[in-house]
Design a protein around this motif. Structure first.
Motif, PDB file in Angstrom:
ATOM      1  N   LEU A  26       1.087  -1.242  -0.055  1.00 55.59           N
ATOM      2  CA  LEU A  26      -0.180   0.156   0.441  1.00 55.59           C
ATOM      3  C   LEU A  26       1.296   1.142  -0.323  1.00 55.59           C
ATOM      4  O   LEU A  26       0.278   2.670  -0.627  1.00 55.59           O
ATOM      5  CB  LEU A  26      -1.045  -0.036   1.251  1.00 55.59           C
ATOM      6  N   THR A  27       2.085   1.328   0.668  1.00 58.41           N
ATOM      7  CA  THR A  27       3.009   2.507   0.478  1.00 58.41           C
ATOM      8  C   THR A  27       3.534   2.771  -0.694  1.00 58.41           C
ATOM      9  O   THR A  27       3.513   3.570  -0.979  1.00 58.41           O
ATOM     10  CB  THR A  27       4.329   2.351   2.172  1.00 58.41           C
ATOM     11  N   LEU A  28       4.367   1.571  -1.275  1.00 56.52           N
ATOM     12  CA  LEU A  28       4.285   1.886  -2.651  1.00 56.52           C
ATOM     13  C   LEU A  28       3.552   1.997  -3.609  1.00 56.52           C
ATOM     14  O   LEU A  28       3.935   2.920  -4.434  1.00 56.52           O
ATOM     15  CB  LEU A  28       4.908  -0.015  -2.630  1.00 56.52           C
ATOM     16  N   ALA A  29       2.585   2.119  -3.332  1.00 54.58           N
ATOM     17  CA  ALA A  29       1.188   1.900  -4.671  1.00 54.58           C
ATOM     18  C   ALA A  29       1.066   3.211  -4.604  1.00 54.58           C
ATOM     19  O   ALA A  29       0.481   4.151  -5.633  1.00 54.58           O
ATOM     20  CB  ALA A  29       0.108   1.398  -3.998  1.00 54.58           C
ATOM     21  N   ASN A  63       5.125   6.235 -10.094  1.00 55.28           N
ATOM     22  CA  ASN A  63       5.648   5.268 -10.825  1.00 55.28           C
ATOM     23  C   ASN A  63       6.516   5.322 -10.805  1.00 55.28           C
ATOM     24  O   ASN A  63       8.081   4.019 -10.987  1.00 55.28           O
ATOM     25  CB  ASN A  63       4.565   4.695 -12.299  1.00 55.28           C
ATOM     26  N   SER A  64       7.805   6.518 -10.819  1.00 52.85           N
ATOM     27  CA  SER A  64       9.207   6.332 -11.421  1.00 52.85           C
ATOM     28  C   SER A  64       9.259   6.352  -9.776  1.00 52.85           C
ATOM     29  O   SER A  64      10.862   5.097  -9.940  1.00 52.85           O
ATOM     30  CB  SER A  64       9.950   7.397 -11.600  1.00 52.85           C
ATOM     31  N   ARG A  65       9.634   6.403  -9.203  1.00 53.93           N
ATOM     32  CA  ARG A  65       9.508   6.721  -7.681  1.00 53.93           C
ATOM     33  C   ARG A  65       9.772   4.724  -7.320  1.00 53.93           C
ATOM     34  O   ARG A  65      10.432   3.937  -7.066  1.00 53.93           O
ATOM     35  CB  ARG A  65       9.194   6.295  -6.588  1.00 53.93           C
ATOM     36  N   SER A  66       8.423   4.330  -7.632  1.00 61.07           N
ATOM     37  CA  SER A  66       7.898   3.171  -6.975  1.00 61.07           C
ATOM     38  C   SER A  66       9.258   1.705  -8.163  1.00 61.07           C
ATOM     39  O   SER A  66       9.531   0.847  -7.611  1.00 61.07           O
ATOM     40  CB  SER A  66       6.228   2.517  -7.672  1.00 61.07           C
ATOM     41  N   ALA A  67       9.084   1.676  -9.968  1.00 64.25           N
ATOM     42  CA  ALA A  67       9.712   1.061 -10.377  1.00 64.25           C
ATOM     43  C   ALA A  67      11.296   1.058 -10.003  1.00 64.25           C
ATOM     44  O   ALA A  67      12.202   0.131 -10.137  1.00 64.25           O
ATOM     45  CB  ALA A  67       9.674   1.826 -11.974  1.00 64.25           C
ATOM     46  N   LEU A  68      11.702   2.776  -9.659  1.00 65.02           N
ATOM     47  CA  LEU A  68      13.654   2.479  -9.216  1.00 65.02           C
ATOM     48  C   LEU A  68      13.439   1.905  -7.565  1.00 65.02           C
ATOM     49  O   LEU A  68      14.026   1.473  -7.162  1.00 65.02           O
ATOM     50  CB  LEU A  68      13.361   4.271  -8.358  1.00 65.02           C
ATOM     51  N   VAL A  69      12.376   1.718  -6.234  1.00 67.10           N
ATOM     52  CA  VAL A  69      12.153   1.258  -5.838  1.00 67.10           C
ATOM     53  C   VAL A  69      12.290  -0.480  -6.038  1.00 67.10           C
ATOM     54  O   VAL A  69      13.218  -1.105  -5.718  1.00 67.10           O
ATOM     55  CB  VAL A  69      11.325   1.540  -3.961  1.00 67.10           C
ATOM     56  N   VAL A  70      11.390  -1.118  -6.467  1.00 69.77           N
ATOM     57  CA  VAL A  70      11.752  -2.436  -6.732  1.00 69.77           C
ATOM     58  C   VAL A  70      12.706  -2.438  -7.946  1.00 69.77           C
ATOM     59  O   VAL A  70      13.171  -3.766  -7.300  1.00 69.77           O
ATOM     60  CB  VAL A  70      10.317  -2.335  -8.104  1.00 69.77           C
TER      61      VAL A  70
END
Length: 395
Positions: free
Chosen positions: A360-363, A367-374
């Motif tokens: 939920l936090t990642l969502a 998009n750019s930040r979540s892709a970088l984290v993953v």
């Protein structure tokens, strides 16, 4: 539209919704396998052997090839019996070898690859149902990038069990009681912790029963929002749910001649039992007797605190009770087993609802930040998985 056309359209729509999760999951696991292959080659080891013919994989293929009854007697008197390994994965390995040119080990690898995709889809389905598509994609990806995610691609039973558990929980959440019971029974034929899935089905059935009783019409008329026969399906699902685990445990007791508790004796031969976490606590405390092992102790304590914290957050977020029951049992059995401390991280792989707060936090990120984290987590997971398997690895 006919019923068949409606069902077909529904399945294709579900696959389209899950496609980002499945493609992302496959990309993460492909990266892990690529890094393992390169790392293994540099160390003159076979990545495929590590994935299919080491540790528990050998026991599963042994059951598939020769059946039950094989045991190893160690010099200290311990008896390692293959009765400790539940039968669904060996059955599938035997089936795969019978209908194709694959060996038992090859079939186990294929089963794990397919089951891992099914597990990712099931995790997506559960989280999408509760919190939306974006959170579902994030949950599936987080499960892929776990530090010991490489186990999901091994000829082990974790992926198969997680797939069955996730879809059983989805069936529970959507009121498909018979499907939930059948999947729970299959999960019970996969690992001892299958009883956690059965407990989730029972919990949901009790909650549903209490709910229908509390909203029933005063004159005894049936509830208008309740499908005909729903109560009977709920009871049938609850009856089916424990049959897999209970059936195998009772069969082992009959085979060993030690009755209902014969499986516990088999586990004792592996020095594996449930002691409430005493042995694990002693193991962790032992890390603090010297340096640098104290760093490992700090990491273990931090990991346990994180697990408990994520569970508490799930409670505060009011996750459905069946998920909380399932997760609590999986975590308790993993942490409170008295042996094989190095295997605890992989035993926690099926506890995917712990990832919901993180998903939920990642969502909520762009998009750019979540892709970088993953992406960063995927690289770290791939590197750790290769290092782990070419080193001590499981049991």
């Amino acid at each position: 539209m006919t019923d068949l056309e409606t069902r077909t359209s529904g399945r294709s729509g579900a696959l389209r919704r899950a496609a980002p999760a499945l493609l992302g999951y496959a990309a993460v696991r492909a990266l892990g396998l690529l890094v393992l292959a390169l790392w293994s080659a540099a160390r003159d080891k076979s990545a495929y052997t590590l994935l299919t013919a080491r540790w528990d994989s050998l026991w599963y293929t042994g059951v598939a090839e020769l059946g039950y009854g094989y045991e190893v007697r160690l010099p200290n008197g311990d008896v390692h019996s293959n009765l400790a390994f539940f039968p669904l994965l060996p059955w599938l390995e035997r089936l795969g070898a019978a209908v194709s040119p694959l060996s038992y080990a090859d079939a186990g690898f294929v089963v794990s690859l397919l089951a891992s995709l099914a597990a990712a889809w099931g995790i997506f389905a559960v989280v999408e149902h509760l919190y939306g598509r974006r959170a579902g994609v994030c949950a599936a990806l987080l499960w892929a990038v776990l530090p010991v995610g490489i186990v999901q691609s091994m000829a082990y039973s974790e992926s198969l069990f997680t797939a069955l558990a996730a879809w059983a929980l989805y069936a529970v959440l959507t009121g498909r009681w018979v499907t939930a019971g059948l999947l729970a029974a299959l999960a019970g034929l996969t690992r001892p912790v299958g009883l956690a899935v059965a407990a989730a089905v029972w919990t949901a059935a009790v909650v549903a029963f209490v709910g229908t009783r509390s909203i029933s019409a005063p004159d005894g008329a049936p509830d208008a929002g309740r499908a005909p026969g729903d109560g009977a399906r709920r009871v049938l699902g609850a009856v089916l749910a424990p049959l897999g685990a209970a059936g195998y445990v009772l069969w082992v007791g009959h085979r060993t001649g030690k009755g209902p508790f014969g499986y516990l004796d088999v586990q004792a031969g592996w020095r594996n039992g449930f002691d409430g976490g005493v042995a694990f606590a002693r193991f962790v405390a032992g890390r603090f007797t010297s340096f640098p092992s104290a760093l490992a102790g700090v990491a273990l304590v931090s990991g346990v605190v994180l697990l408990i914290g994520l569970y508490v957050v799930g409670v505060r977020q009011r996750q459905p009770l069946p998920l909380l029951v399932y997760t609590g049992i999986v975590v308790a059995l993993a942490l409170c087993a008295s042996s094989y401390f190095g295997s605890k991280p992989r035993l926690l792989l099926p506890a995917f609802p712990l990832l919901l707060p993180l998903a939920l936090t990642l969502a909520r990120l762009r998009n750019s930040r979540s892709a970088l984290v993953v992406s960063g987590m995927a690289v770290a997971s791939a590197a750790y998985g290769a290092f782990w398997l070419t080193g001590s690895g499981p049991p």
